[in-house]
Scaffold this active site. Sequence first.
Site, short mmCIF file in Angstrom:
data_model
loop_
_atom_site.label_atom_id
_atom_site.label_comp_id
_atom_site.label_asym_id
_atom_site.label_seq_id
_atom_site.Cartn_x
_atom_site.Cartn_y
_atom_site.Cartn_z
N ASP A 48 -17.27 7.17 -1.62
CA ASP A 48 -15.72 6.84 -0.94
C ASP A 48 -15.71 8.48 -0.40
O ASP A 48 -16.43 9.48 -0.73
CB ASP A 48 -14.89 6.55 -2.06
CG ASP A 48 -13.66 6.01 -1.39
OD1 ASP A 48 -13.58 6.10 0.09
OD2 ASP A 48 -12.48 6.39 -2.19
N ARG A 105 0.94 -1.04 0.07
CA ARG A 105 0.03 -0.02 0.13
C ARG A 105 0.90 1.20 -0.11
O ARG A 105 1.75 1.45 0.91
CB ARG A 105 -0.88 0.04 1.18
CG ARG A 105 -1.52 1.27 1.52
CD ARG A 105 -2.81 1.26 2.55
NE ARG A 105 -3.84 0.71 1.80
CZ ARG A 105 -5.13 0.72 2.67
NH1 ARG A 105 -5.28 1.42 3.55
NH2 ARG A 105 -6.12 -0.03 1.81
N GLN A 130 -10.30 -4.04 -3.21
CA GLN A 130 -11.40 -3.74 -2.84
C GLN A 130 -12.66 -3.89 -3.74
O GLN A 130 -13.50 -4.57 -3.29
CB GLN A 130 -11.37 -2.12 -2.27
CG GLN A 130 -12.69 -1.57 -1.92
CD GLN A 130 -13.14 -2.03 -0.31
OE1 GLN A 130 -12.14 -1.95 0.54
NE2 GLN A 130 -14.12 -2.69 -0.22
N CYS A 134 -16.30 1.61 1.02
CA CYS A 134 -15.17 0.68 1.03
C CYS A 134 -14.72 0.66 2.57
O CYS A 134 -13.94 0.14 3.14
CB CYS A 134 -13.93 1.08 0.21
SG CYS A 134 -13.16 2.91 0.39
N ARG A 155 -13.57 -8.73 1.86
CA ARG A 155 -12.10 -8.42 1.38
C ARG A 155 -11.26 -9.67 2.04
O ARG A 155 -10.17 -10.04 1.20
CB ARG A 155 -11.56 -7.28 2.54
CG ARG A 155 -12.11 -5.84 2.04
CD ARG A 155 -11.71 -5.25 0.80
NE ARG A 155 -10.18 -5.21 0.71
CZ ARG A 155 -9.55 -4.20 1.04
NH1 ARG A 155 -9.94 -3.10 1.68
NH2 ARG A 155 -8.20 -4.22 1.01
N HIS A 214 -7.71 0.56 -6.33
CA HIS A 214 -7.72 -0.18 -5.34
C HIS A 214 -8.23 -1.60 -5.77
O HIS A 214 -9.45 -1.91 -5.43
CB HIS A 214 -8.52 0.57 -4.15
CG HIS A 214 -8.45 -0.09 -2.89
ND1 HIS A 214 -7.59 -1.14 -2.44
CD2 HIS A 214 -9.03 0.47 -1.90
CE1 HIS A 214 -7.78 -1.21 -1.32
NE2 HIS A 214 -8.64 -0.39 -0.51
N1 NVA Z 1 -9.92 6.64 -1.20
C1 NVA Z 1 -9.55 6.32 -0.15
C2 NVA Z 1 -9.84 4.77 0.10
C3 NVA Z 1 -9.37 4.26 1.54
C4 NVA Z 1 -9.57 2.76 1.51
C5 NVA Z 1 -8.17 6.49 0.12
O1 NVA Z 1 -7.41 6.45 -0.79
O2 NVA Z 1 -7.73 6.96 1.42
N1 CP Z 2 -11.08 -0.10 2.42
C1 CP Z 2 -9.76 -0.17 2.99
O1 CP Z 2 -8.93 -0.55 2.21
O2 CP Z 2 -9.80 0.00 4.42
P1 CP Z 2 -8.41 0.24 4.97
O3 CP Z 2 -7.97 1.43 4.67
O4 CP Z 2 -8.78 0.12 6.56
O5 CP Z 2 -7.41 -0.85 4.67
#
Ligand code: NVA
Ligand code: CP
Length: 306
Positions: free
Chosen positions: A225, A103, A133, A265, A293, A130
């Site tokens: 989101d 990540r 997800q 998500c 997930r 992502h």
């Molecule tokens: N769009 C959000 C998704 C988090 C799972 C982010 O990138 O923070």
């Molecule tokens: N939806 C998601 O990816 O959650 P986290 O940021 O908690 O991993």
Amino acid sequence: MQKDLLKMDDLSKEEILDILNLADQLKYEQKHGIEHHHLKGKSLGMIFEKSSTRTRVSFEVGMYQLGGNALFLSNKDLQIGRGEPIQDTARVLSRFLDGIMIRTYSQEDIEVLAKNSSIPIINGLTDEEHPCQVLADLMTIREYKNILEGLNVAFIGDGNNMANSLMVGCLKVGMNFSIASPENYTANEKYLNRAKEIAEKENVKFTKTTSPLEAAKNADVIITDVWASMGQEKEQLARIKAFNGFQVNDNLMSVAKNDAIVLHCLPAHREEEITTKVLEEHSSEIFDESENRLHAQKAVLVKLMK
Ligand code: NVA
Ligand code: CP
């Protein structure tokens, strides 16, 4: 299947459906206590440059349930954080591990990591994508609606990582997709063009609009989101202004189909992109989506690492 899962477009329609079928099977087996140690003795490295609750826990527990193990590697502790090149990190970790979930911010970084690794690399969220997800989202939609083809999906909000992966994934499996974002927050041209291309190939409808009500009309699935993603914290206030009117609330739900489901998500910012009322009324889908997930990623791990 390709060696890595770096973006949704790395998967063909058939591969997406294969993963969903395996995910359903693994979920059934887990619920019935049927052991499925497909990755016995294998190790997954999990590199995190951003926070995570769901991704971290689901990958770690998933590896355990598959008979393998997972290592949490924060970039603060790795030498990457002190400037060791990704290329070298990739070559070293390839000698120890059987796969890496990462990540991070830049999509380019994970491409460099993948290019220099001999083991599978899985995108656990970048600024652009992502995919894990979205596999869980598709799995959840199929659980609630029994089919995917022909359903109308509406994404209301930022043209961000979720929007990008969703457009590609939903259109590929034959769903109609509309996205409503404020003028300056639409998905980028690369993804919009790709979405049009896939829609044409799959003979489904793709709509981009600045009207949330237009996008949500007759929707079977409404997805949203956060307005400010990780890394955009400084833009939070400006974004709250810009996204005024883009909330998933009762008014928006009133134009969707009566049996529409809602996905998020998570984490959610209540009373920003979604009201507490809608979130709680649709909590069964949203928390199934979270749980999925685990199952969807276990399927990805098996496909890539077995
Ligand atoms: N769009 C959000 C998704 C988090 C799972 C982010 O990138 O923070
Ligand atoms: N939806 C998601 O990816 O959650 P986290 O940021 O908690 O991993």
